[in-house]
Design a protein around this motif. Sequence first.
Motif, PDB file in Angstrom:
ATOM      1  N   ARG A 221     -32.680 -37.813  -8.975  1.00  0.00           N
ATOM      2  CA  ARG A 221     -31.520 -38.161  -9.798  1.00  0.00           C
ATOM      3  C   ARG A 221     -30.624 -39.145  -9.040  1.00  0.00           C
ATOM      4  N   ASP A 222     -29.710 -39.768  -9.778  1.00  0.00           N
ATOM      5  CA  ASP A 222     -28.948 -40.894  -9.225  1.00  0.00           C
ATOM      6  C   ASP A 222     -28.170 -40.518  -7.972  1.00  0.00           C
ATOM      7  N   TYR A 223     -27.534 -39.344  -7.964  1.00  0.00           N
ATOM      8  CA  TYR A 223     -26.698 -39.003  -6.820  1.00  0.00           C
ATOM      9  C   TYR A 223     -27.548 -38.730  -5.577  1.00  0.00           C
ATOM     10  N   ASN A 224     -28.779 -38.240  -5.755  1.00  0.00           N
ATOM     11  CA  ASN A 224     -29.658 -38.046  -4.600  1.00  0.00           C
ATOM     12  C   ASN A 224     -30.208 -39.371  -4.085  1.00  0.00           C
ATOM     13  N   ALA A 226     -28.665 -42.219  -4.374  1.00  0.00           N
ATOM     14  CA  ALA A 226     -27.530 -42.870  -3.716  1.00  0.00           C
ATOM     15  C   ALA A 226     -27.296 -42.296  -2.324  1.00  0.00           C
ATOM     16  N   SER A 227     -27.451 -40.978  -2.185  1.00  0.00           N
ATOM     17  CA  SER A 227     -27.264 -40.354  -0.866  1.00  0.00           C
ATOM     18  C   SER A 227     -28.306 -40.861   0.125  1.00  0.00           C
ATOM     19  N   ARG A 228     -29.550 -40.997  -0.321  1.00  0.00           N
ATOM     20  CA  ARG A 228     -30.590 -41.523   0.577  1.00  0.00           C
ATOM     21  C   ARG A 228     -30.321 -42.980   0.946  1.00  0.00           C
ATOM     22  N   THR A 232     -27.741 -40.680   4.230  1.00  0.00           N
ATOM     23  CA  THR A 232     -27.458 -39.257   4.395  1.00  0.00           C
ATOM     24  C   THR A 232     -28.717 -38.533   4.875  1.00  0.00           C
ATOM     25  N   ILE A 237     -28.589 -33.503   2.386  1.00  0.00           N
ATOM     26  CA  ILE A 237     -28.896 -33.636   0.959  1.00  0.00           C
ATOM     27  C   ILE A 237     -29.368 -32.299   0.390  1.00  0.00           C
ATOM     28  N   LYS A 240     -26.203 -29.873   0.387  1.00  0.00           N
ATOM     29  CA  LYS A 240     -25.058 -30.262  -0.439  1.00  0.00           C
ATOM     30  C   LYS A 240     -25.442 -30.649  -1.864  1.00  0.00           C
ATOM     31  N   ASN A 241     -26.623 -31.238  -2.047  1.00  0.00           N
ATOM     32  CA  ASN A 241     -26.993 -31.760  -3.363  1.00  0.00           C
ATOM     33  C   ASN A 241     -27.963 -30.865  -4.131  1.00  0.00           C
ATOM     34  N   TYR A 245     -27.049 -26.586  -6.827  1.00  0.00           N
ATOM     35  CA  TYR A 245     -27.506 -26.674  -8.213  1.00  0.00           C
ATOM     36  C   TYR A 245     -28.443 -25.527  -8.564  1.00  0.00           C
TER      37      TYR A 245
END
Length: 333
Positions: A221-224, A226-228, A232, A237, A240-241, A245
């Motif tokens: 997904r987009d936030y993961n 973006a973290s990579r 991060t 990840i 926190k990500n 969930y």
Amino acid sequence: MPLIKHPKIESLEQHVSESLKQQLSDEQLFSFADFDEAEVERTGLSNYSYWGSTLRAFAHNRLAMLLLLVMLLIVIFTFIQPYLPGQFDAFLVSNNEMGLPLRNQPPDSVHWLGTNSIGQDLWAQLWSGTRTSLFIGICVAFIEAFVGILMGVMWGYLRKLDFIFTEIYNVLDNIPTTIVLILVSFILRPGVGTIIFAMSITGWIGMARFVRNQVLIIRDRDYNVASRCLGTSTWRIIMKNLLPYLVSVIMLRMALSIPGAIGSEVFITYIGLGLPATIPSLGNLINRGRELMMSPSLRYQLIYPTIILSIVTVSFYIVGNAFSDAADPKNHL
């Protein structure tokens, strides 16, 4: 085609504009807004709390709250029962006036639930057995959760390990759990540690596969992504990500693992490979009561442990489902 204003309209607009400028000074027309740091902090923060919202949603389920209270009372009472006044030791054999064991004594004012076939107080045996079975169930649930979550997250997030974990899963999953329980219980010395070890050998597989499937859904997904891209670390990840969930589904699996482990202990004891007779457990009590089921006057020895087992199993199932629904972030919108 451009619009052409009438000369009278233009003159009227100029007159109104000049009159407004005369009434308002430059300071009134253009003024800087004052900066209030406290106001900025107040508007920048939110009073939303994930766990607070979860607990409020869970509290609205009255049945789950009632069963949670019953479950907590049972757990607490199993530990304080031996220290209450007028209680018998679970291993003490009661004798009559002639020095003979009070075998299969029906319930009375002294022995509230009667005695078993060797004269032990069934009330004390019941709560001691419940304490043992709950300890086994909770230990197995935590081991399965820790190992299953760790393996499942790595299995789902790290693509290089997918082949290895898939092969391990295929090998272990094709071995019937009942066979593993029987073999381990037969090879090792009977005891609480053996039962916990036997249930934990393959018990984590279901949790690992479940977590892996959930991680695959949200991994890209987009936030993961973006973290990579921001560099991060993988561990951050995951912590926190991904895991927040999965709180709801993990809690549900753990809540179902406890009655499942207790049921496995009852089954292993039922076939004669569980805990020794010297260790009270719900499995031992049900197994002994089963042997007396055809005698109407002694059926109480089967009914009482079955009632406790049913209450514990149903309570964990309903409370786990209710908490899972309450912890689901989709229900906090």
